[in-house]
Design a protein around this motif. Structure first.
Motif, PDB file in Angstrom:
ATOM      1  N   GLY A 236     -49.507  -4.047  16.594  1.00  0.00           N
ATOM      2  CA  GLY A 236     -48.696  -5.185  15.644  1.00  0.00           C
ATOM      3  C   GLY A 236     -49.619  -6.813  15.433  1.00  0.00           C
ATOM      4  O   GLY A 236     -48.398  -7.485  14.818  1.00  0.00           O
TER       5      GLY A 236
ATOM      6  N   ALA B  82     -42.048  -1.535  10.482  1.00  0.00           N
ATOM      7  CA  ALA B  82     -43.088  -1.127  10.899  1.00  0.00           C
ATOM      8  C   ALA B  82     -42.614   0.067  12.004  1.00  0.00           C
ATOM      9  O   ALA B  82     -41.875  -0.289  12.740  1.00  0.00           O
ATOM     10  CB  ALA B  82     -42.842  -2.375  10.839  1.00  0.00           C
TER      11      ALA B  82
ATOM     12  N   THR C 220     -44.144   0.200  15.667  1.00  0.00           N
ATOM     13  CA  THR C 220     -45.250  -0.611  16.391  1.00  0.00           C
ATOM     14  C   THR C 220     -44.959  -0.124  17.810  1.00  0.00           C
ATOM     15  O   THR C 220     -43.742   0.155  18.181  1.00  0.00           O
ATOM     16  CB  THR C 220     -45.904  -2.158  16.468  1.00  0.00           C
TER      17      THR C 220
ATOM     18  N   ASN D 199     -45.406  -2.520  19.742  1.00  0.00           N
ATOM     19  CA  ASN D 199     -44.971  -4.410  19.993  1.00  0.00           C
ATOM     20  C   ASN D 199     -43.915  -4.415  19.387  1.00  0.00           C
ATOM     21  O   ASN D 199     -43.995  -5.699  18.127  1.00  0.00           O
ATOM     22  CB  ASN D 199     -45.944  -5.102  20.151  1.00  0.00           C
ATOM     23  N   PRO D 200     -42.297  -4.681  19.498  1.00  0.00           N
ATOM     24  CA  PRO D 200     -41.384  -4.901  18.635  1.00  0.00           C
ATOM     25  C   PRO D 200     -41.375  -6.842  18.784  1.00  0.00           C
ATOM     26  O   PRO D 200     -40.080  -7.030  17.882  1.00  0.00           O
ATOM     27  CB  PRO D 200     -39.764  -4.370  19.759  1.00  0.00           C
ATOM     28  N   HIS D 201     -42.105  -7.148  19.172  1.00  0.00           N
ATOM     29  CA  HIS D 201     -42.092  -8.909  19.392  1.00  0.00           C
ATOM     30  C   HIS D 201     -43.004  -9.119  18.013  1.00  0.00           C
ATOM     31  O   HIS D 201     -44.148 -10.453  18.692  1.00  0.00           O
ATOM     32  CB  HIS D 201     -41.959  -9.188  20.671  1.00  0.00           C
ATOM     33  N   SER D 202     -44.010  -7.915  17.357  1.00  0.00           N
ATOM     34  CA  SER D 202     -45.115  -8.505  17.168  1.00  0.00           C
ATOM     35  C   SER D 202     -45.173  -9.020  15.739  1.00  0.00           C
ATOM     36  O   SER D 202     -43.874  -9.107  15.277  1.00  0.00           O
ATOM     37  CB  SER D 202     -45.838  -7.282  16.727  1.00  0.00           C
TER      38      SER D 202
ATOM     39  N   ALA E 229     -43.958  -6.737  13.247  1.00  0.00           N
ATOM     40  CA  ALA E 229     -42.184  -6.054  13.441  1.00  0.00           C
ATOM     41  C   ALA E 229     -41.485  -6.918  12.940  1.00  0.00           C
ATOM     42  O   ALA E 229     -40.696  -7.176  12.321  1.00  0.00           O
ATOM     43  CB  ALA E 229     -42.234  -6.143  15.271  1.00  0.00           C
ATOM     44  N   ARG E 230     -41.652  -8.832  12.827  1.00  0.00           N
ATOM     45  CA  ARG E 230     -41.272  -9.611  12.255  1.00  0.00           C
ATOM     46  C   ARG E 230     -41.246  -9.958  10.691  1.00  0.00           C
ATOM     47  O   ARG E 230     -40.227 -10.283  10.236  1.00  0.00           O
ATOM     48  CB  ARG E 230     -41.374 -10.901  12.701  1.00  0.00           C
TER      49      ARG E 230
ATOM     50  N   SER F 257     -38.027  -3.242   8.677  1.00  0.00           N
ATOM     51  CA  SER F 257     -36.814  -2.792   9.609  1.00  0.00           C
ATOM     52  C   SER F 257     -38.024  -2.189  10.538  1.00  0.00           C
ATOM     53  O   SER F 257     -39.363  -1.721   9.828  1.00  0.00           O
ATOM     54  CB  SER F 257     -36.579  -1.619   8.953  1.00  0.00           C
ATOM     55  N   VAL F 258     -37.825  -2.205  11.704  1.00  0.00           N
ATOM     56  CA  VAL F 258     -39.282  -1.850  12.819  1.00  0.00           C
ATOM     57  C   VAL F 258     -38.694  -0.647  13.811  1.00  0.00           C
ATOM     58  O   VAL F 258     -37.016  -0.272  13.902  1.00  0.00           O
ATOM     59  CB  VAL F 258     -38.874  -2.913  13.936  1.00  0.00           C
TER      60      VAL F 258
ATOM     61  N   ASP G 251     -39.657   1.432  17.368  1.00  0.00           N
ATOM     62  CA  ASP G 251     -40.979   0.909  18.387  1.00  0.00           C
ATOM     63  C   ASP G 251     -41.019   2.438  19.133  1.00  0.00           C
ATOM     64  O   ASP G 251     -40.190   3.326  19.013  1.00  0.00           O
ATOM     65  CB  ASP G 251     -39.790   0.996  19.356  1.00  0.00           C
TER      66      ASP G 251
END
Ligand code: M6R
Length: 357
Positions: free
Chosen positions: A101, A122, A124, A126-129, A132-133, A137-138, A140
């Protein structure tokens, strides 16, 4: 730590069956009723654009194919570093796929592409990447941490996760009925076993083949249909880890140029997913003295593909293809790298996450 394994790559290759099983346990219940997709609250879409680099782009191509084969949704794959010249039409679902990410090419691509009336999802690990931001929508990909620079279990995780979401999306948008979706989900459920069988076969059959072929300076990888993307992934892994030249082609392209590369002893690895047209391609290679290694079912050089081992009914094979063929390809690349004295967890010149342009 990797105390039971010689290196992180070997540990991460070995984890693939359980990673796939864990993801499927979590996601399959939301396929046939479309709930997995509905929870993302995304607007309707007419087409898919995949954006990514390297192995993630290969995984994205498989996910895009699931949308096209089963839902007739057109898809295109965009190499992130080339995205600046891409026009994304309205009502396109842009799927940006990146393990970390944080890949600079992907982040720049999503800045450059004019999203207009399209939405960005996204996928990814890394949902905090940063990716992702920036996404609407993300998703994981839930592979767990991957230490080896070469992507292995994250590739499998991206495909399994992405295909579950793709099938759920097709139900939620009335493109696939829930009975067909359930049938496909049953097929997905075979993946962990197929990966486990493939791993057992690969650990036994690949090392002697590598011992015989490690002096070659170039390797060709061939596939047809849904096998082509796995040929691409096999060639990428081999280059990255062994520092030897490797190319992949749809097998039908051989006679349009690459056949000139084949000389006595040239290793040619074929993803043999039972396409009858492969026989002619294999004969062309053998006639020039090429060393054909078939990754296929029983009777192949590397009998790692499920047909003949597992249940024969595999409706999903058209979409996600012979996913288990990636295991012998990873094992082959790692084994060759070890024979050549390379560091398989940290190949030269490369970083796990490429955060520079
Ligand atoms: O973190 P990302 O998924 O965005 O990384 C993309 C590529 O750099 C990555 O997949 C690379 O191709 C792998 N090292 C290949 O094994």
């Amino acid at each position: 730590a990797h105390t039971d394994h010689a290196d992180f790559m070997s540990k991460e290759i070995g984890e693939q069956p359980e990673v796939a099983a864990r993801i499927l346990d979590e996601l399959t219940p939301g396929i046939a009723d479309g709930s997995l997709w509905r929870a993302l609250e995304l607007p309707p879409f007419d087409r898919i654009a995949i954006v990514g680099c390297g192995t993630s782009l290969n995984a994205g191509r498989v996910i895009g194919t699931a949308f096209s084969r089963h839902g007739h949704v057109p898809h295109s794959a965009i190499v992130a570093s080339e995205a600046s010249s891409t026009i994304v039409e309205p009502r396109t679902l842009v799927l940006a796929i990146s393990q970390s990410g944080e890949t600079a090419d992907v982040l720049r691509a999503i800045d450059q592409v004019d999203l207009g009336l399209s939405s960005l999802v996204a996928i990814t690990n890394n949902p905090h990447s940063t990716l992702a931001r920036r996404a609407d929508s993300v998703i994981d990909s839930h592979a767990g941490p991957e230490v080896g620079v070469a992507a292995t279990k994250t590739f499998v995780a991206q495909i399994v996760t992405g295909v579950c979401f793709a099938l759920s999306a097709l139900v939620a948008t009335d493109r696939v009925d829930r009975y067909h979706a359930r049938w496909l989900a049953d097929d997905l459920a075979l993946i962990p076993d197929l990966l486990a069988q493939s791993l057992a076969v690969s650990l036994e059959s690949v090392p002697p083949l590598v011992a015989r072929l490690h002096a070659a300076t170039g390797y060709l990888f061939l596939g047809r249909g849904a096998g082509v993307v796995y040929a691409a992934e096999g060639a990428l892994k081999l280059k990255e880890l062994s520092y030897r030249w490797a190319e992949h082609y749809p097998a039908g392209e051989l006679k349009h140029g690459p056949l000139a590369l084949v000389e006595p002893g040239t290793p040619v690895i074929v993803i043999d997913n039972d396409d009858p047209r492969l026989e002619g391609n294999i004969a062309e290679v053998r006639a020039r003295g090429g060393e054909v290694l078939r990754i296929g079912s029983i009777g192949s050089d590397i009998p790692a593909l499920g047909r003949g081992i597992a249940e024969p009914r595999r409706g999903g094979i058209e979409a996600w293809g012979p996913l288990e063929s990636v295991v012998p390809l990873q094992v082959f690349a790692r084994q060759l790298a070890l024979e050549l004295g390379r560091d398989v967890d940290k190949p030269r010149n490369l970083a796990k996450s490429v955060t520079v342009d």
